[in-house]
Design a protein around this motif. Structure first.
Motif, PDB file in Angstrom:
ATOM      1  N   LEU A  87      21.800 -64.294  98.919  1.00 33.79           N
ATOM      2  CA  LEU A  87      22.128 -63.835 100.305  1.00 33.79           C
ATOM      3  C   LEU A  87      20.865 -63.831 101.096  1.00 33.79           C
ATOM      4  CD1 LEU A  87      24.904 -61.139  99.949  1.00 33.79           C
ATOM      5  CD2 LEU A  87      24.888 -63.499 100.986  1.00 33.79           C
ATOM      6  N   THR A 130      26.656 -58.793 106.710  1.00 30.74           N
ATOM      7  CA  THR A 130      27.783 -58.041 106.286  1.00 30.74           C
ATOM      8  C   THR A 130      27.770 -58.076 104.649  1.00 30.74           C
ATOM      9  OG1 THR A 130      29.035 -58.093 108.327  1.00 30.74           O
ATOM     10  CG2 THR A 130      30.067 -57.351 106.322  1.00 30.74           C
ATOM     11  N   ASN A 131      27.948 -59.222 103.995  1.00 31.69           N
ATOM     12  CA  ASN A 131      27.860 -59.264 102.600  1.00 31.69           C
ATOM     13  C   ASN A 131      26.906 -58.439 102.054  1.00 31.69           C
ATOM     14  OD1 ASN A 131      30.382 -60.283 102.991  1.00 31.69           O
ATOM     15  ND2 ASN A 131      29.331 -62.381 102.762  1.00 31.69           N
ATOM     16  N   LYS A 171      26.770 -54.789 101.813  1.00 35.31           N
ATOM     17  CA  LYS A 171      27.933 -54.333 100.916  1.00 35.31           C
ATOM     18  C   LYS A 171      27.492 -53.915  99.605  1.00 35.31           C
ATOM     19  CE  LYS A 171      32.113 -56.470 103.120  1.00 35.31           C
ATOM     20  NZ  LYS A 171      32.970 -57.595 102.776  1.00 35.31           N
TER      21      LYS A 171
END
Length: 335
Positions: free
Chosen positions: A99, A139-140, A143
């Motif tokens: 990411l 957002t990922n 988390k």
């Protein structure tokens, strides 16, 4: 022209004029510098990814040398299987690392769109997509670790360009949105580049699954190639031949067969050693470029905030640009 359309144009013109005369004060040269930075960074993940891919390729070749020096079939296969398992451990970037690279790339690509000198329908579509993608990736990311959070809503800066009024309004908003985008993203870039440096520093695992630095692994590979190539050449087999003695009685005789290197074997070993040197250079250059990416971005923000002409930033950008050239050169040297 309907009253509704006339009203929309009037609102766009009034707001656009206000923005042009107000807070939106970036010059054309400043926007060009931001655009250049975005282009240099838009596919940054290619460099650390190339390092990891090249490292695994060299590691596989060294493992085949080691396996080929084993006479016992079970041991031979075990060495190959071990190399494959090790490859899986270090082959791909997952979770936070994956990411991290995706967000950096998407952000840089969005900067290029945000500072484009011409507005098109393609820009509208791409801007909406990039805004959604960046926010989704963030957002990922958030988390994964509640203690390591990136600022949210950054992608909205790109989407903000797509609004009432068309070309004139979008051009007037460009400077403001660029400044807001870079301002919001700077803490994120610092954190993400730290992630990259950590990944390249301590993100690898040795053959026992223990965390080590990639530099240590490169040095270990160099020693392993030396040891395993010697073992590969020293592999020998014993042939048992039944012969007759002078009394015509059978007796057995053993003959030891040693392996000798072919010219292709030596070329392969030479190329592996050369690739390892290029790999170490690629690793060092990627770390340097990553650190300078963060420095250049922060300097860009400082100059935008103080409304400088970016003359000082040009040095930072030039250094970073040279880093990217070095990375491309290092990659070309790896076969």
């Amino acid at each position: 022209m309907t009253h509704h359309n006339l009203f929309k144009k009037s609102v766009a013109l009034i707001i656009g004029t206000a923005l042009l005369n107000g807070c939106a004060s970036l010059t054309k040269s400043q926007l060009n510098e931001v655009n250049t930075f975005g282009q240099l960074t838009s596919n940054f993940s290619a460099y650390p990814s190339k390092f990891i891919l090249s490292f695994n390729t060299i590691n596989e070749k060294e493992a085949l040398l080691r396996a080929n020096s084993r006479i016992d079939p079970d041991t031979h296969f075990t060495e190959i299987d071990s190399a494959y398992q090790h490859k899986k451990e270090n082959d791909t970037l997952t979770g936070k690392s994956d990411l991290t690279f995706k967000i950096i790339d998407k952000y840089a690509q969005a900067l290029v769109l945000l500072t484009a000198d011409k507005h098109t329908k393609q820009l509208d579509t791409a801007a909406k997509s990039f805004g959604t993608n960046i926010d989704g990736l963030i957002t990922n990311y958030n988390k994964i670790d509640s203690k390591d959070q990136l600022p949210t809503g950054i992608g909205g800066a790109v989407a903000e360009l797509i609004t009432l009024g068309g070309e004139q309004f979008i051009r007037s908003r460009q400077a403001k949105e660029t400044k807001d985008f870079v301002t919001k993203a700077d803490p994120m870039i610092i954190r993400l580049t730290n992630n990259v440096i950590a990944q390249l520093g301590n993100g690898a695992k040795d053959k026992n699954g223990q965390p080590v630095t990639f530099s240590d692994l490169v040095n270990q590979l160099r020693q392993d190639i030396k040891t395993d190539y010697k073992a590969f050449l020293g592999k020998r087999t014993t042939d048992i031949v039944i012969k007759k003695n002078k009394d015509n009685a059978d007796y057995s005789a053993s003959f030891i067969n040693y392996r000798y290197a072919t010219l292709d074997d030596d070329r392969e070993c030479l190329q592996l050693l050369s690739d390892l040197d290029a790999l170490q250079r690629l690793l060092n250059d990627t770390k340097t470029a990553t650190a300078n990416l963060a420095k250049a971005h922060h300097k860009l923000l400082t100059d935008i905030d103080t409304k400088k002409s970016l003359v000082e930033f040009a040095t930072e950008l030039q250094t970073y640009g040279d880093n990217i050239k070095d990375l491309k050169t290092a990659i070309q040297k790896i076969k």
